[in-house]
Design a protein around this motif. Structure first.
Motif, PDB file in Angstrom:
ATOM      1  N   GLN A 138       0.647  -1.049   0.117  1.00 22.79           N
ATOM      2  CA  GLN A 138       0.086   0.105   0.032  1.00 22.79           C
ATOM      3  C   GLN A 138       0.746   1.319  -0.025  1.00 22.79           C
ATOM      4  OE1 GLN A 138      -3.366   0.028  -0.557  1.00 22.79           O
ATOM      5  NE2 GLN A 138      -2.787  -2.140  -0.780  1.00 22.79           N
ATOM      6  N   PRO A 139       0.445   2.002  -0.745  1.00 18.66           N
ATOM      7  CA  PRO A 139       1.321   3.483  -0.781  1.00 18.66           C
ATOM      8  C   PRO A 139       1.238   4.501   0.454  1.00 18.66           C
ATOM      9  CG  PRO A 139      -0.754   4.077  -2.084  1.00 18.66           C
ATOM     10  CD  PRO A 139      -0.726   2.241  -1.741  1.00 18.66           C
ATOM     11  N   LEU A 140       2.440   4.747   1.072  1.00 21.06           N
ATOM     12  CA  LEU A 140       2.409   5.380   2.100  1.00 21.06           C
ATOM     13  C   LEU A 140       2.611   7.019   1.890  1.00 21.06           C
ATOM     14  CD1 LEU A 140       4.543   3.088   4.267  1.00 21.06           C
ATOM     15  CD2 LEU A 140       2.190   3.358   4.340  1.00 21.06           C
ATOM     16  N   TRP A 141       3.460   7.223   0.926  1.00 24.66           N
ATOM     17  CA  TRP A 141       3.610   8.729   0.526  1.00 24.66           C
ATOM     18  C   TRP A 141       4.266   8.923  -0.980  1.00 24.66           C
ATOM     19  CZ3 TRP A 141       8.837   9.151  -0.179  1.00 24.66           C
ATOM     20  CH2 TRP A 141       9.884   8.613   0.612  1.00 24.66           C
ATOM     21  N   ARG A 142       4.308   9.815  -1.690  1.00 29.48           N
ATOM     22  CA  ARG A 142       4.618  10.114  -2.856  1.00 29.48           C
ATOM     23  C   ARG A 142       5.504  11.415  -3.044  1.00 29.48           C
ATOM     24  NH1 ARG A 142       2.795   7.662  -7.794  1.00 29.48           N
ATOM     25  NH2 ARG A 142       2.513   8.991  -9.588  1.00 29.48           N
ATOM     26  N   ARG A 143       6.623  11.368  -3.779  1.00 30.25           N
ATOM     27  CA  ARG A 143       7.446  12.560  -4.162  1.00 30.25           C
ATOM     28  C   ARG A 143       7.609  12.774  -5.378  1.00 30.25           C
ATOM     29  NH1 ARG A 143      10.548  15.016   0.583  1.00 30.25           N
ATOM     30  NH2 ARG A 143      11.662  16.362  -1.208  1.00 30.25           N
ATOM     31  N   PRO A 144       7.586  13.970  -6.196  1.00 30.18           N
ATOM     32  CA  PRO A 144       7.954  14.125  -7.583  1.00 30.18           C
ATOM     33  C   PRO A 144       9.347  14.139  -8.031  1.00 30.18           C
ATOM     34  CG  PRO A 144       7.235  16.197  -6.691  1.00 30.18           C
ATOM     35  CD  PRO A 144       7.406  15.215  -5.631  1.00 30.18           C
ATOM     36  N   GLU A 145      10.357  13.161  -7.284  1.00 24.63           N
ATOM     37  CA  GLU A 145      11.613  13.367  -7.734  1.00 24.63           C
ATOM     38  C   GLU A 145      12.171  11.869  -7.439  1.00 24.63           C
ATOM     39  OE1 GLU A 145      12.484  16.525  -4.493  1.00 24.63           O
ATOM     40  OE2 GLU A 145      10.848  14.725  -4.245  1.00 24.63           O
ATOM     41  N   ARG A 146      13.357  11.651  -7.748  1.00 24.14           N
ATOM     42  CA  ARG A 146      13.885  10.172  -7.652  1.00 24.14           C
ATOM     43  C   ARG A 146      14.115  10.143  -6.052  1.00 24.14           C
ATOM     44  NH1 ARG A 146      17.040   5.865  -9.534  1.00 24.14           N
ATOM     45  NH2 ARG A 146      17.284   4.534  -7.776  1.00 24.14           N
ATOM     46  N   VAL A 147      13.955   9.043  -5.163  1.00 26.53           N
ATOM     47  CA  VAL A 147      14.253   8.790  -4.004  1.00 26.53           C
ATOM     48  C   VAL A 147      15.000   7.789  -3.852  1.00 26.53           C
ATOM     49  CG1 VAL A 147      13.245   8.331  -1.517  1.00 26.53           C
ATOM     50  CG2 VAL A 147      12.096   9.798  -3.065  1.00 26.53           C
ATOM     51  N   TYR A 148      16.378   8.087  -3.398  1.00 30.16           N
ATOM     52  CA  TYR A 148      17.236   6.774  -3.077  1.00 30.16           C
ATOM     53  C   TYR A 148      17.191   6.357  -1.828  1.00 30.16           C
ATOM     54  CZ  TYR A 148      19.694   8.207  -7.271  1.00 30.16           C
ATOM     55  OH  TYR A 148      19.774   8.622  -8.812  1.00 30.16           O
ATOM     56  N   ALA A 149      17.317   4.791  -1.334  1.00 31.10           N
ATOM     57  CA  ALA A 149      17.647   4.520  -0.181  1.00 31.10           C
ATOM     58  C   ALA A 149      19.240   4.880   0.337  1.00 31.10           C
ATOM     59  CB  ALA A 149      17.387   3.042  -0.114  1.00 31.10           C
ATOM     60  N   ALA A 150      19.277   5.158   1.601  1.00 31.23           N
ATOM     61  CA  ALA A 150      20.701   5.220   2.167  1.00 31.23           C
ATOM     62  C   ALA A 150      20.514   4.639   3.549  1.00 31.23           C
ATOM     63  CB  ALA A 150      21.208   6.753   2.444  1.00 31.23           C
ATOM     64  N   GLY A 151      20.937   3.281   3.701  1.00 32.26           N
ATOM     65  CA  GLY A 151      20.742   2.553   4.850  1.00 32.26           C
ATOM     66  C   GLY A 151      19.180   2.523   4.943  1.00 32.26           C
ATOM     67  N   ASN A 152      18.815   3.007   6.088  1.00 32.27           N
ATOM     68  CA  ASN A 152      17.304   2.886   6.685  1.00 32.27           C
ATOM     69  C   ASN A 152      16.589   4.364   6.300  1.00 32.27           C
ATOM     70  OD1 ASN A 152      17.082   0.153   7.445  1.00 32.27           O
ATOM     71  ND2 ASN A 152      17.447   0.844   9.608  1.00 32.27           N
ATOM     72  N   GLU A 153      17.592   5.435   6.014  1.00 36.35           N
ATOM     73  CA  GLU A 153      17.151   6.594   5.703  1.00 36.35           C
ATOM     74  C   GLU A 153      16.858   6.666   4.010  1.00 36.35           C
ATOM     75  OE1 GLU A 153      16.480   8.657   7.905  1.00 36.35           O
ATOM     76  OE2 GLU A 153      17.722   7.342   9.438  1.00 36.35           O
ATOM     77  N   ALA A 154      16.369   7.689   3.591  1.00 29.44           N
ATOM     78  CA  ALA A 154      16.199   8.231   2.247  1.00 29.44           C
ATOM     79  C   ALA A 154      16.453   9.567   1.995  1.00 29.44           C
ATOM     80  CB  ALA A 154      14.627   7.924   1.935  1.00 29.44           C
ATOM     81  N   VAL A 155      16.825   9.943   0.496  1.00 27.77           N
ATOM     82  CA  VAL A 155      17.162  11.108   0.258  1.00 27.77           C
ATOM     83  C   VAL A 155      16.487  11.225  -1.376  1.00 27.77           C
ATOM     84  CG1 VAL A 155      19.359  11.584   1.284  1.00 27.77           C
ATOM     85  CG2 VAL A 155      19.284  10.512  -0.905  1.00 27.77           C
TER      86      VAL A 155
END
Length: 390
Positions: A138-155
């Motif tokens: 199920q979708p939780l959130w959405r951003r109009p960019e590329r999101v990368y995983a960095a460990g348990n974080e995201a950029v």
């Protein structure tokens, strides 16, 4: 010392090695069995491997590996569907199936308990990223960019569009993302385009290499700068520089020649320099080393010292299997068996190269997913081949 068994053009794959170990392990018995199968033209489908029949995959579907999941995106329904299977046992029913917005292509990776599904447009640029629950889809959130995983974080960042390589070349501003909500935690502007490399581990790190050679290492949680330095002019891109553990390796011009230079992280202190062959050169992390492939073969170096660990002259004839890669795992490569129909499977890592299996004729389009390969077998279904990796 270890024996590396291969079978060459006239005998399967090339044989080279070092002294034999005191006892022969199961790994080497499997390799010997593979060699015997190829030399004798045996009909065994794969030594040491038992294939599993995976899901039916429509002709235009996209197959992705992401953490524990094998993902199948079918673009033909309206809207398209995303089905998730257990990558260790894809012959079972899907864990979940959801609808997704139409797109020209998709990619995916995992950040903690999130599945980051990236939708791409015709120019191979990232249009939007949706964070979904790994458990339910199920979708939780959405951003109009590329999101990368960095460990348990995201950029999140805007990719530079390219018809040749979506890569990790970015521009604009790098945003730290709250994994729970998708909100922006911190922002770092970029004065020009840059190469972004999200580094695994806890806490996650983000390496930014600007076109002018300035390098910054950021903490993915709060954007704090943990290190910076200056690199020489180079063809910066998705595979250059490479990072293994606390070391960075850069391929760059050195006068009229080409060199590899190793740096320590986070301070970007240069530690060693070694000449590199001119021409096409591919660098990849493999089981804690940097593995290279040029027109003369494959080889590996210690990222901390630049020392050559092993050399495989015939390795250039083997192709690397695509799919998610982990720096601590070996590469998986495929070569042609002597009969010209079957494929040899080998792993490339800290101890060199090791042939481990033979895939039967008709098995094509293999990708690495989880602990194995997912391949086409001439039907609408995919077959999953568990790997015997070190």
């Amino acid at each position: 010392m270890s024996v590396l068994i291969e079978l060459g053009d006239d005998r399967g794959a090339p044989l080279e090695g070092r002294g034999p170990p005191p006892q022969v392990s199961r790994r080497w018995r499997v390799a010997a069995l593979v060699a015997a199968c190829v030399l004798l033209g045996g009909a065994a489908p794969a030594a040491g491997l038992t294939p599993q029949v995976g899901p039916a995959v429509p002709a235009r579907a996209t197959v992705l590996g992401a953490g524990p999941l094998l993902l199948v995106v079918d673009p033909d329904p309206n809207p398209p569907t995303l089905s998730a299977y257990d990558s260790a046992a894809p012959n079972g029913p899907p864990r979940w199936r959801v609808t997704v917005p139409p797109a020209a292509g998709w990619s995916a990776e995992v950040a903690g308990d999130l599945l980051l599904l990236v939708e791409r447009d015709q120019a191979l640029g990232a249009r939007v990223t949706t964070a979904r629950s790994l458990r339910t889809g199920q979708p939780l959130w959405r951003r109009p960019e590329r999101v990368y995983a960095a460990g348990n974080e995201a950029v999140a960042v805007r990719e530079v569009r390219s018809a040749a390589e979506p890569g990790r070349r970015v521009e604009g501003t790098v945003h730290g993302v709250d994994p729970a909500t998708g909100a922006t935690r911190w922002s770092v502007p970029l004065p020009s385009t840059a190469v972004l490399r999200a580094l695994p581990g806890l806490p996650g790190r983000v390496l930014l290499v600007q076109d002018d050679g300035l390098v910054r290492l950021l903490d993915a949680r709060d954007g704090t700068e943990r290190g910076r330095g200056q690199l020489p002019p180079a063809d910066y891109g998705p595979d250059n520089p490479q990072v293994v553990g606390a070391h960075l390796v850069l391929r760059h011009p050195n006068g009229a020649a080409v060199a590899l230079t190793g740096y320590d992280l986070p301070g970007l202190v240069p530690r060693w320099r070694a000449p590199a062959q001119p021409g096409e050169l591919t660098l990849r992390p493999c089981q804690g080393l940097i593995c290279g492939q040029d027109e003369h073969g494959r080889w590996a170096i210690d990222a901390g010292t630049g020392a050559r660990v092993w050399t495989w002259p015939a390795g250039a004839r083997w192709r690397t299997v695509g799919g998610p890669r982990v720096a601590t795992e070996p590469l998986v490569v495929l070569g042609m068996a002597a009969d010209g129909r079957r494929s040899l499977v080998a792993t490339v890592g800290r101890d060199g190269h090791r042939v481990s299996a033979v895939l039967p004729a008709g098995v094509t389009d293999c990708r690495r997913v989880g602990a194995g390969l997912i391949c086409r077998d001439g039907t609408a279904r995919r077959t999953f081949w568990p790997l015997d990796t070190p």
